[in-house]
Design a protein around this motif. Structure first.
Motif, mmCIF file in Angstrom:
data_model
loop_
_atom_site.group_PDB
_atom_site.id
_atom_site.type_symbol
_atom_site.label_atom_id
_atom_site.label_comp_id
_atom_site.label_asym_id
_atom_site.label_seq_id
_atom_site.Cartn_x
_atom_site.Cartn_y
_atom_site.Cartn_z
ATOM 1 N N ASN A 279 44.918 50.785 56.854
ATOM 2 C CA ASN A 279 46.064 50.660 55.953
ATOM 3 C C ASN A 279 45.713 51.441 54.686
ATOM 4 O O ASN A 279 44.938 50.986 53.849
ATOM 5 N N ARG A 280 46.262 52.644 54.604
ATOM 6 C CA ARG A 280 45.920 53.550 53.501
ATOM 7 C C ARG A 280 46.996 53.465 52.422
ATOM 8 O O ARG A 280 48.154 53.843 52.644
ATOM 9 N N ASN B 10 51.832 55.284 34.240
ATOM 10 C CA ASN B 10 52.840 54.756 35.155
ATOM 11 C C ASN B 10 52.419 55.100 36.575
ATOM 12 O O ASN B 10 51.944 56.212 36.840
ATOM 13 N N MET B 11 52.581 54.152 37.477
ATOM 14 C CA MET B 11 52.107 54.403 38.830
ATOM 15 C C MET B 11 53.098 53.876 39.864
ATOM 16 O O MET B 11 53.881 52.965 39.612
ATOM 17 N N SER B 12 53.010 54.473 41.028
ATOM 18 C CA SER B 12 53.782 53.998 42.177
ATOM 19 C C SER B 12 52.909 54.155 43.417
ATOM 20 O O SER B 12 51.986 54.980 43.441
ATOM 21 N N THR B 13 53.169 53.335 44.421
ATOM 22 C CA THR B 13 52.350 53.341 45.632
ATOM 23 C C THR B 13 53.226 53.415 46.872
ATOM 24 O O THR B 13 54.426 53.125 46.830
ATOM 25 N N CYS B 14 52.596 53.818 47.964
ATOM 26 C CA CYS B 14 53.239 53.750 49.275
ATOM 27 C C CYS B 14 52.142 53.524 50.309
ATOM 28 O O CYS B 14 50.960 53.754 50.043
ATOM 29 N N LEU B 15 52.529 53.046 51.469
ATOM 30 C CA LEU B 15 51.559 52.668 52.505
ATOM 31 C C LEU B 15 51.689 53.578 53.714
ATOM 32 O O LEU B 15 52.777 53.778 54.243
ATOM 33 N N GLN B 16 50.546 54.127 54.123
ATOM 34 C CA GLN B 16 50.454 54.882 55.373
ATOM 35 C C GLN B 16 49.567 54.103 56.337
ATOM 36 O O GLN B 16 48.483 53.653 55.962
ATOM 37 N N ALA C 108 53.759 63.765 45.265
ATOM 38 C CA ALA C 108 54.418 63.002 44.192
ATOM 39 C C ALA C 108 55.033 63.956 43.184
ATOM 40 O O ALA C 108 54.513 65.053 42.945
ATOM 41 N N THR C 109 56.138 63.519 42.634
ATOM 42 C CA THR C 109 56.770 64.221 41.520
ATOM 43 C C THR C 109 56.986 63.226 40.393
ATOM 44 O O THR C 109 57.108 62.021 40.639
ATOM 45 N N ASP C 110 57.016 63.748 39.181
ATOM 46 C CA ASP C 110 57.193 62.874 38.028
ATOM 47 C C ASP C 110 58.185 63.516 37.062
ATOM 48 O O ASP C 110 58.305 64.753 37.011
ATOM 49 N N ASN C 111 58.880 62.675 36.340
ATOM 50 C CA ASN C 111 59.900 63.188 35.418
ATOM 51 C C ASN C 111 59.297 63.987 34.270
ATOM 52 O O ASN C 111 59.945 64.880 33.722
ATOM 53 N N CYS C 112 58.044 63.699 33.911
ATOM 54 C CA CYS C 112 57.447 64.365 32.747
ATOM 55 C C CYS C 112 56.099 65.020 33.045
ATOM 56 O O CYS C 112 55.766 66.045 32.459
ATOM 57 N N ASP C 113 55.322 64.420 33.938
ATOM 58 C CA ASP C 113 54.003 64.946 34.274
ATOM 59 C C ASP C 113 54.156 65.917 35.445
ATOM 60 O O ASP C 113 54.606 65.541 36.525
ATOM 61 N N VAL C 114 53.782 67.173 35.222
ATOM 62 C CA VAL C 114 53.968 68.190 36.261
ATOM 63 C C VAL C 114 53.099 67.896 37.474
ATOM 64 O O VAL C 114 53.515 68.096 38.614
ATOM 65 N N VAL C 115 51.883 67.417 37.245
ATOM 66 C CA VAL C 115 50.954 67.178 38.358
ATOM 67 C C VAL C 115 50.402 65.768 38.235
ATOM 68 O O VAL C 115 49.330 65.545 37.661
ATOM 69 N N PRO C 116 51.123 64.746 38.749
ATOM 70 C CA PRO C 116 50.568 63.393 38.721
ATOM 71 C C PRO C 116 49.299 63.300 39.576
ATOM 72 O O PRO C 116 49.125 64.045 40.547
ATOM 73 N N ASP C 117 48.423 62.394 39.196
ATOM 74 C CA ASP C 117 47.167 62.183 39.916
ATOM 75 C C ASP C 117 47.439 61.351 41.164
ATOM 76 O O ASP C 117 48.096 60.308 41.092
ATOM 77 N N ILE C 118 46.932 61.816 42.320
ATOM 78 C CA ILE C 118 47.157 61.121 43.595
ATOM 79 C C ILE C 118 45.810 60.665 44.145
ATOM 80 O O ILE C 118 44.881 61.463 44.306
ATOM 81 N N THR C 119 45.691 59.364 44.407
ATOM 82 C CA THR C 119 44.475 58.788 44.987
ATOM 83 C C THR C 119 44.873 57.861 46.136
ATOM 84 O O THR C 119 46.055 57.589 46.351
ATOM 85 N N TYR C 120 43.860 57.388 46.872
ATOM 86 C CA TYR C 120 44.156 56.429 47.930
ATOM 87 C C TYR C 120 42.982 55.479 48.120
ATOM 88 O O TYR C 120 41.839 55.788 47.770
ATOM 89 N N THR C 121 43.295 54.310 48.660
ATOM 90 C CA THR C 121 42.284 53.334 49.052
ATOM 91 C C THR C 121 42.597 52.871 50.469
ATOM 92 O O THR C 121 43.767 52.776 50.848
ATOM 93 N N ASP C 122 41.534 52.598 51.235
ATOM 94 C CA ASP C 122 41.691 52.204 52.637
ATOM 95 C C ASP C 122 41.263 50.767 52.851
ATOM 96 O O ASP C 122 40.249 50.318 52.292
ATOM 97 N N VAL C 123 42.033 50.056 53.654
ATOM 98 C CA VAL C 123 41.648 48.739 54.161
ATOM 99 C C VAL C 123 41.645 48.848 55.681
ATOM 100 O O VAL C 123 42.667 49.167 56.288
#
Length: 450
Positions: free
Chosen positions: A246-247, A257-263, A217-232
């Motif tokens: 479904n991760r 501010n957050m954004s998600t994607c599905l793997q 992930a990249t962010d316009n202001c935060d150099v290192v956004p926090d990345i987490t995941y949840t599994d179903v």
């Protein structure tokens, strides 16, 4: 008597009249004051009684004053000339008072702030982006405009803050005015997240991101956004070792501010089961130990039948051990493995019968072993017939020695209903009478196995 003497001005007349300071109006001008009364007391006349109306002032009282060329934008002075004539027409020497009237700017500039605004944290906070103040002044054509910033940090997000920008307009006389512009720096843009590719892995592989991939992930202001995941996890309807994960990856910046994607991770079992080759034994069973006779022996299995790892089976009345501890699979518990009877080959001869069983090993996901598990079971007849000889007997030398006269042996066998009975004779002559002798007849019973 004739008056020929002109009025005379006091040598300190200008100083005595004193400097008159005027406030510049909206156009930096002013109205000339009436200074004749002040000038009147500075003149001496020998005969006439003068009044202020006898004094001519230039510029005239009430006339407009305007800035001269080269005006410094702050103040300017006016030279005033006084003339006086007595009643006899005697003119005094004109009194010229340099810089007697001063017009000065005491009015601060009129300043207009740019509008309050909210900008993204990536945008410039400089006035080129947030706006410039403007100012007008009655005397200074171009007032000096400056600003100072006071920053107020956000209590919740390090990328967000408020700038209280104080604009100041100063004219050439130092008159100043201020206004406040509030600039809010906001981070309302969610990070840009990229999921690892969807993938299929074997059920023995790790489902952790170290094996299946990490989101970035990249962010316009935060150099290192926090990345987490949840599994179903979605179980397979056909195979307990197969399932889908479904991760959902989530990237969150410091402002929430957050954004998600599905793997999608598909966990697959495509590896066939195996077996221990040492378990492919040959079993030998004998009638002497209670086995059925070869010809009567049958097998409890059929082609196409499926048995469990712990299921035994029977050949010729003999229990065959189960396949426990012989079967293996990469994902399934051995207890869940099955064996499909692909073929049964039966061969036999007069005294033994062989059952060769070919198994295909199956796991719960329908994977089948590449090689066939082979089990060979042999049933042998190793029991000799039981024979009963006719009784010993004595006959006359004229009687027949054939079995029809002397008796037949009888025999029974566990597997052969009609064993073959034969005999052989050995004759022993008498030592006292040549017509007498003894026959030692040996009877032999043989079954089909010999």
């Amino acid at each position: 008597v004739q008056d020929t003497t002109a009025p005379v001005w006091d040598v300190n007349a200008c100083a005595n009249i004193g400097l008159e300071t005027l406030t510049a109006n909206a156009t930096c001008g002013a109205t000339m004051p009436d200074l004749r009364a002040d000038a009147l007391i500075q003149v001496t006349e020998n005969c006439d009684v003068l009044t202020f109306t006898d004094i001519i002032q230039s510029p005239a009282p009430g006339s407009p004053l305007t800035p001269p060329p080269g005006f410094d934008g702050c103040s300017y002075t006016i030279d005033v000339i006084f003339n006086v004539t007595d009643c006899n027409g005697n003119d005094a020497i004109p009194l010229t008072c340099d810089d007697l009237v001063k017009v000065m700017d005491f009015t601060p500039p009129m300043i207009t702030c740019p509008i309050n605004m909210t900008i993204e944290c990536t945008e410039s906070t400089l006035p080129a982006n947030t706006g410039m103040a403007s100012a007008t002044d009655n005397c200074d054509a171009v007032p000096d405009i400056t600003y100072t910033d006071m920053t107020v940090a956000s209590a919740t997000c390090v990328q967000e803050y408020t700038i209280n920008r104080t604009w100041k307009a100063t004219d050439d006389c130092g008159n100043m005015s201020t206004c406040l512009q509030v600039i809010t720096i906001d981070d309302s843009t969610a990070p840009d997240i990229t999921c690892p590719t969807n993938m299929t892995i074997e059920c023995t592989e790790s489902t952790l991101p170290a094996n299946t991939g990490m989101a970035s992930a990249t962010d316009n202001c935060d150099v290192v956004p926090d990345i987490t995941y949840t599994d179903v996890t979605v179980a397979s309807t056909t195979c307990p070792q197969e399932y889908t994960i479904n991760r959902t990856w989530k990237a969150t910046d410091d402002c929430g501010n957050m954004s998600t994607c599905l793997q999608v991770i598909t966990v697959d079992d495509s590896t066939p089961p195996t077996f221990n080759p040492l378990c492919q034994l040959v079993f030998d069973f004998y009638t002497s130990l209670g086995s059925d006779c070869p010809a009567e022996s049958t097998i409890s299995l059929e082609i196409g039948q499926i048995i469990g790892e712990s299921d035994g089976w029977i050949v010729g009345g003999n229990p065959i051990p189960s396949l426990n501890n012989c079967l293996f699979d990469n994902c399934s518990n051995p207890d869940s493995l099955k064996a499909l009877v692909e073929d049964i080959v039966i061969t036999e001869d007069s005294c033994s019968k062989t059952f060769t069983v070919y198994f295909r090993i199956l796991d719960q996901c329908g994977n089948a072993s590449v090689d066939l598990f082979v089990c060979v079971v042999k049933v042998h007849d190793n029991v000799a017939p039981t024979i009963i000889c006719p009784i010993n007997m004595t006959i006359e030398c004229t009687e027949s020695t054939l079995p029809i006269n002397t008796g037949m042996a009888t025999a029974t066998d566990d597997c052969d209903p009609m064993p073959t009975i034969t005999y052989s004779d050995m004759t022993v002559a008498s030592t006292i009478c040549p017509q007498e002798y003894t026959i030692n007849r040996t009877w032999m019973a043989s079954d089909s196995c010999g």
